[in-house]
Write an enzyme that holds these catalytic residues in place. Structure first.
Site, short mmCIF file in Angstrom:
data_model
loop_
_atom_site.label_atom_id
_atom_site.label_comp_id
_atom_site.label_asym_id
_atom_site.label_seq_id
_atom_site.Cartn_x
_atom_site.Cartn_y
_atom_site.Cartn_z
NE ARG A 296 -4.00 -2.19 1.88
CZ ARG A 296 -4.69 -2.88 2.77
NH1 ARG A 296 -4.41 -2.78 4.05
NH2 ARG A 296 -5.65 -3.70 2.37
CE1 TYR A 440 -2.06 -0.65 -7.83
CE2 TYR A 440 -1.92 -2.41 -9.44
CZ TYR A 440 -1.45 -1.23 -8.92
OH TYR A 440 -0.36 -0.64 -9.50
CD GLU A 441 -1.54 -4.60 -3.69
OE1 GLU A 441 -1.88 -5.24 -2.68
OE2 GLU A 441 -1.02 -5.13 -4.69
N GLY A 442 -6.38 -2.98 -2.01
CA GLY A 442 -7.42 -2.47 -1.12
C GLY A 442 -8.03 -1.22 -1.69
#
Length: 600
Positions: A296, A440-442
């Site tokens: 992140r 992406y990545e949350g």
């Protein structure tokens, strides 16, 4: 065609004047090696690599994309040679543990290199970038045997890594995960299932790919409490580190997507593939989140990187393109028209992008420094405070940097007018590539919920109290400084609004959870603006001091004057947005949630 020049001067300013990384020489071993000469050499070397090797391939990767042939992904023209240049230069092992062949340099220095490479070619940079997170997960959760077997080749770049979470029916809600891990008599597992959206899941750059896969062991707890983490190599690895047979993992398809065409986004099929448990059974999510938190921060830097390269190209265009006359009269009367740069609205767009990316760079490198402190600082209390602050601000940086990275690229495209919409200028690629970072990545909405639902109340609000004390202490210290008043006063007022918003959340989110969800993005944006305001106020303090007490005859006065102008713009034109966010927070959830679902 677009160009890129690494902002080495600004990076040096942040590392040496704002963060003063040399003060950690005696406390953190990695910094003893990061002498000013070493840092300068690394920045210049990474700039050369990014500008001369990676940037020319950015448009190539976008145009050609990857292709799948008989189960093998073929990367775009030039990518294999570029990757070889990266590993031969030792860039994959820059911050790696010396025990496994790395150079052991500070994490914050690795972020500077990541930013340059992502600005030059974001899709390419994802191949080595994802490996860093995989290495960290193995280093923290793996056995000594797993570390010795996998990490040296990953540090050297011979092998790359991935993370495999998402399934066709399961994105954010990992409790719905279906991939199975059947225990075997030899202690291994057989992994069966399908994962989607796997970046760099298959490619021709490295000799092996080490997949980190979330799966459930039959008979384990339901939901997320039953998730375990497994190492699943593309090629099985013999005890001596040599490659064995091909594992039963394959790329079933490549996604056709909006941007990052040069990176292979794969559907991965696990058909009884051999896997090895990382850490404890049913505790895999904890280790995977170590990887995701690192990712992140990396994605936040990607947002910043696209803003930087888009800004550079927009500035160059706006200085050359002749359109209309200045509102105050012709600035270049000997020419048919004035350049775009004279127009206030063009400057609004350029300045918005500039103050974002320069402030974000300062905050990102500060975050990288906190990672170094957490890992190696000898004082437990210092480590705890760094961990609290980094945990609090990671979702803030991931969300705000990627939202503003996309916004900034879009504003810079707008500066080109119709030419921005045409592929040859490269601006529309920056916009398309930047868009994925918000997902992406949350996804960013989930990051905002994480902030207010987990990070704020954690340890009875210890992190947010530390955050308020940090910025409040700065404001109090300089409140009577006349030269800094244009920066400290608006920061103080914005911090007061954030405190008020926090108190509103405490009073209203518990009684009605929809209030928390409805205002989460506004609250995150408020925190981001206050945090960036703090960075700009510190920058202003340093610049005022330098302008009053120049070091030597080679003093770069214009650099510091420009920084002050940017700081003033942020305080006058960006930070006031906290007033609007506070008003929207205090309006609560009613108007948002009242409309019946069937009325949409």
């Amino acid at each position: 065609m677009p160009t890129y020049t690494a902002p080495v001067r600004d990076m040096q300013f942040i590392l040496h004047e704002l963060l003063k990384i040399d003060r950690y020489d005696d406390l953190i071993p990695a910094f003893a090696e990061a002498t000013p000469d070493t840092v300068a050499a690394i920045l210049e070397g990474a700039a050369q690599l990014s500008q001369e090797v990676l940037q020319p391939l950015n448009a190539v990767g976008d145009r050609e994309g990857c292709r799948l042939e008989k189960g093998q992904v073929i990367t775009p023209t030039g990518f294999k040679e570029a990757y070889q240049a990266v590993i031969e230069g030792g860039w994959t092992g820059l911050i790696g543990d010396p025990e496994y062949g790395g150079q052991g340099l500070p994490y914050v220095l690795g972020l500077t290199v990541s930013e340059m490479m992502a600005s030059a070619n974001m899709a390419f940079t994802m191949y080595p970038g994802l490996t860093s997170g995989a290495m960290e997960a193995i280093e923290i959760g793996g056995t000594d045997e797993q570390k010795a077997l996998y990490l040296p080749k990953m540090v050297a770049g011979q092998w790359t890594g991935t993370m495999n979470l998402t399934e066709p029916h399961c994105g954010t809600d990992l409790g719905l995960l279906r991939t199975k891990a059947e225990p075997q008599a030899d202690g291994s597992y057989r992994i069966t299932g399908t994962k989607i959206f796997i970046s760099a899941g298959e490619h021709d750059l490295a000799e092996n790919i080490i997949h980190l896969v979330l799966a459930k062991i039959p008979g384990g707890p339901e939901g997320v409490k039953g998730i375990s983490l497994f190492i699943v190599p593309k090629f099985l690895v013999n005890p001596d580190g040599s490659l064995g047979d091909r594992n039963a993992v394959s790329c079933g398809a490549l996604e056709e997507k909006m941007g990052i065409h040069g990176n292979a986004t794969c559907v991965m099929n696990y058909d009884g593939a051999v896997g090895y448990l990382v850490g404890e059974a049913h505790k895999g999510l904890r280790t995977m989140f170590i990887m995701m938190n690192a990712a992140r921060l990396g994605v936040a830097v990607q947002g910043l990187s696209q803003a930087e390269v888009a800004y550079q190209n927009a500035v160059a265009y706006c200085k050359e393109r002749l359109q209309g006359r200045s509102l105050r009269g012709a600035k270049f009367p000997d020419q048919a028209a004035d350049p775009l740069i004279v127009h206030p609205d063009i400057r609004r767009m350029l300045m918005t992008a500039r103050v974002f990316q320069e402030g974000a760079r300062a905050l990102a490198y500060w975050a990288g420094l906190q990672v170094d402190i957490i890992r190696k600082h000898p004082d437990p209390e210092t480590r705890r405070k760094a961990e609290d602050l980094l945990g609090l601000l990671t979702p803030v940086m991931k969300t705000y940097f990627t939202d503003m990275g996309f916004t900034s690229a879009n504003l810079c495209l707008q500066c080109f007018g119709g030419h921005g919409y045409i592929a040859q200028w490269g601006m529309e690629q920056f916009v398309r590539d930047a868009r994925i970072t918000q997902i992406y990545e949350g996804a960013n909405g989930i990051q905002a919920l994480d902030l207010i639902g987990r990070k704020l109340p954690a340890n009875k609000g210890r992190a947010i109290q530390l955050f308020f004390a940090l910025i409040g202490g700065f404001c109090e210290k300089y409140e009577d400084n006349a030269a800094l008043s244009p920066f400290v006063k608006p920061l103080t007022e914005a911090l007061e609004r954030l405190v008020e918003a926090t108190q509103w959340l405490m009073q209203h989110a518990i009684s009605n959870p929809d209030n928390g969800g409805a205002v989460s993005m506004d609250y995150l944006y408020m925190m981001a603006l206050v945090t960036l305001g703090y960075q700009w106020a510190q920058v202003a303090r340093i610049c005022e001091n330098q302008l009053s007490n120049p070091d030597d005859d080679s003093f770069d006065r214009q650099f510091y004057q420009n920084k002050l102008v940017c700081a003033e713009f942020f305080m006058e034109k960006v930070l006031p947005d906290t007033m609007a966010h506070l008003a929207k927070i205090q309006a609560g959830a009613d108007s948002l949630m009242t409309l019946r679902a069937e009325a949409f």
